[in-house]
Design a protein around this motif. Structure first.
Motif, PDB file in Angstrom:
ATOM      1  N   ASN A  61      34.815  -3.662 -66.160  1.00 16.95           N
ATOM      2  CA  ASN A  61      34.993  -4.941 -66.841  1.00 16.95           C
ATOM      3  C   ASN A  61      35.074  -4.822 -68.359  1.00 16.95           C
ATOM      4  O   ASN A  61      35.358  -5.796 -69.037  1.00 16.95           O
ATOM      5  N   GLU A  71      39.133  -4.296 -71.190  1.00 14.32           N
ATOM      6  CA  GLU A  71      39.981  -5.146 -72.034  1.00 14.32           C
ATOM      7  C   GLU A  71      39.462  -5.260 -73.460  1.00 14.32           C
ATOM      8  O   GLU A  71      40.169  -5.714 -74.338  1.00 14.32           O
ATOM      9  N   LYS A  72      38.187  -4.931 -73.671  1.00 16.85           N
ATOM     10  CA  LYS A  72      37.661  -5.106 -75.020  1.00 16.85           C
ATOM     11  C   LYS A  72      37.089  -3.842 -75.629  1.00 16.85           C
ATOM     12  O   LYS A  72      36.670  -3.845 -76.779  1.00 16.85           O
ATOM     13  N   TRP A 107      37.066   0.631 -76.206  1.00 19.70           N
ATOM     14  CA  TRP A 107      37.961   1.796 -76.244  1.00 19.70           C
ATOM     15  C   TRP A 107      37.837   2.625 -74.984  1.00 19.70           C
ATOM     16  O   TRP A 107      38.749   3.339 -74.615  1.00 19.70           O
ATOM     17  N   TYR A 108      36.681   2.518 -74.306  1.00 19.08           N
ATOM     18  CA  TYR A 108      36.574   3.284 -73.069  1.00 19.08           C
ATOM     19  C   TYR A 108      36.438   2.340 -71.885  1.00 19.08           C
ATOM     20  O   TYR A 108      35.950   1.226 -72.008  1.00 19.08           O
ATOM     21  N   ASN A 158      34.613   1.390 -68.746  1.00 17.08           N
ATOM     22  CA  ASN A 158      33.275   1.743 -68.296  1.00 17.08           C
ATOM     23  C   ASN A 158      33.187   2.011 -66.804  1.00 17.08           C
ATOM     24  O   ASN A 158      33.904   1.422 -66.001  1.00 17.08           O
ATOM     25  N   ILE A 159      32.294   2.921 -66.452  1.00 18.12           N
ATOM     26  CA  ILE A 159      31.829   3.046 -65.070  1.00 18.12           C
ATOM     27  C   ILE A 159      30.934   1.825 -64.846  1.00 18.12           C
ATOM     28  O   ILE A 159      30.100   1.507 -65.684  1.00 18.12           O
ATOM     29  N   ARG A 180      39.547  13.216 -68.707  1.00 16.04           N
ATOM     30  CA  ARG A 180      38.857  13.364 -69.978  1.00 16.04           C
ATOM     31  C   ARG A 180      39.786  14.042 -70.963  1.00 16.04           C
ATOM     32  O   ARG A 180      40.185  15.186 -70.767  1.00 16.04           O
ATOM     33  N   VAL A 181      40.125  13.327 -72.014  1.00 16.49           N
ATOM     34  CA  VAL A 181      40.968  13.926 -73.049  1.00 16.49           C
ATOM     35  C   VAL A 181      40.046  14.687 -74.001  1.00 16.49           C
ATOM     36  O   VAL A 181      38.840  14.472 -74.007  1.00 16.49           O
ATOM     37  N   TYR A 216      41.351  10.070 -79.908  1.00 14.34           N
ATOM     38  CA  TYR A 216      40.682   8.767 -79.890  1.00 14.34           C
ATOM     39  C   TYR A 216      41.539   7.774 -79.109  1.00 14.34           C
ATOM     40  O   TYR A 216      42.164   6.888 -79.674  1.00 14.34           O
TER      41      TYR A 216
END
Lengths: 208, 215
Positions: A56, A59-60, A62-63, A65-66, A106-107, A112
């Motif tokens: 969830n 959308e807001k 940078w990652y 989430n699990i 995983r980059v 970034y």
């Protein structure tokens, strides 16, 4: 004779390096064993969950989430509530100890990548993660190498899609491949203009 | 030459045999011979990290902490999550009574966001129509899912709906952790629109649009 032998060896070494020394070989197909046998195919393809029910923050943030274990318990407090396969989830929700999921995509740490920027501007999950909705066990589909990023950054119009189709991983403009390509080209360019999508290729777009 | 060819073929076969093909599934993470700076000793969210005693890189806020820095935009005003405001609590300030109406200005943009939030989060059980015939009903799981067009629910105040969405009710878990305040109010505004779609009569439809409906 020696020359031919030398040439063959050299060719083999070059071919081997070309084939193996790339994330296309080293990263694609990575499918670690996860602590809980969670199936995206069951939850998304069969039950019809949107990616963002669990992820969830995408959308807001940078990652992406699990989800918290409490999100699992929204349903699994009642569905399969005594199933041994979910013991770890229940335990995690009770104690607050996270489930040790293994990260697949995983980059490098000097990249970034920002999820929210991409999903809010018409890049679907499927472009980097593949058809997760069909996977019982998730594996990496794309190399996520620098050239993979740049392929798209040089030509965003080839990937842009309407914002309400971002998490619809089966979606296409058309089932006919030729029509699909035409529509993608035409609509992609329009979306690029409408949303002021830039073809960012300077180093600091991704590296800081 | 014959020996060379035989050894050459064997070598190639051995390498392909050990290293396999591109795209084949593997349980092993890729090997880093020269890691360069691909992995840095910095904290990344939601990873294991030995620095803190919890073993987690992400920190939990101290119990009772309220975020001060992220206000909710309500029209021209900013409302902070620590304020005793109907936006945050769903209640009339200073009382325990639920507010009658959605404190957010209801705009087309809010309704659109509401539809998105509703379809992602609420529709999983209540269905996109809000009639309670979502996934649980389809697969025969969970005992009862509320029909949101039920008179009892239509009659609830917006504040009470906000309370239910935030903290749950009966079997439903709260969504305060998953949905920001604005999204919860957006979903409630959209739910009201959904309910109206069943409660309305032909008189509510603008004259010009009526003929389209009758088809």
């Amino acid at each position: 004779m020696i020359i031919i032998g030398g040439l063959m060896t050299a060719t083999a070494v070059v071919a081997g390096a070309w084939y193996y020394l790339t994330p296309k070989w080293s990263r694609v197909g990575y499918q670690p064993i996860q602590p809980v046998a969670f199936s995206h195919a069951t939850h998304v393809d069969q039950l019809g969950f949107d990616c963002r029910y669990c992820h969830n923050g995408v959308e807001k943030s940078w990652y992406s989430n699990i989800p918290a274990s409490s999100t699992c318990m929204n349903c699994h407090g009642q569905v399969l509530k005594d199933d041994p396969r979910l013991a770890l989830v229940r335990q995690s929700a009770e104690t607050g100890q996270p489930i040790p999921w293994v990260q697949i995509h995983r980059v490098p740490d000097f990249v970034y990548y920002n999820h929210s920027v991409h999903v809010n501007r018409g890049i679907s999950c499927v472009e980097c993660h593949g058809q997760i909705n069909k996977m019982d066990e998730v594996y990496q589909v794309q190399p996520l190498s620098m050239t993979f990023c740049l392929d798209c950054h040089r030509d965003p119009a080839a990937k842009l899609r309407p914002l309400d189709k971002i998490t619809d991983l089966n979606w296409k403009w058309s089932d006919n491949p030729t029509v699909n390509a035409e529509q993608q080209r035409k609509n992609g360019q329009k979306l690029m203009q409408d949303w002021h999508v830039q073809s960012l290729q300077n180093c600091s777009a991704c590296h800081r | 030459m014959r020996y060379f060819l035989a050894i050459f073929a064997l070598c190639v076969l051995a390498i392909v045999g050990v290293l396999g093909f591109r795209g084949s599934h593997s349980r092993q993470p890729s090997l880093y011979i020269f890691p360069d700076m691909e992995r840095q000793p910095k904290l990344r969210p939601q990873t294991a990290n030995a620095f803190f005693d919890t073993g987690m890189s992400s920190r939990l806020p101290v119990a009772g902490t309220i975020a001060r820095s992220q206000p909710v935009q309500v029209g021209p005003k900013l409302v902070y999550p620590w304020e005793d405001s109907p936006v945050v609590t769903g209640r009339v300030p200073g009382t325990t009574n639920f507010v009658e109406w959605n404190p957010m200005p209801v705009t087309a943009e809010l309704l659109q966001r509401g539809q998105q939030v509703f379809d992602i989060n609420c529709a999983a059980c209540h269905s996109k129509l809000g009639d309670g015939n979502g996934t649980p009903k389809r697969i025969g799981a969970m005992a009862v899912v509320a029909n949101l067009h039920d008179k009892r629910i239509v009659g609830l105040t917006d504040g009470e709906l906000f309370n239910t969405v935030s903290y749950g009710r009966n079997l439903m878990q709260g969504y305060a952790g998953n949905l920001p305040i604005r999204d919860r109010w957006a979903a409630i505004a959209y739910l009201r629109a959904l309910q109206l779609s069943r409660l309305g009569s032909l008189d509510d439809v603008p004259e010009a649009a009526r003929s389209a409906l009758k088809k």
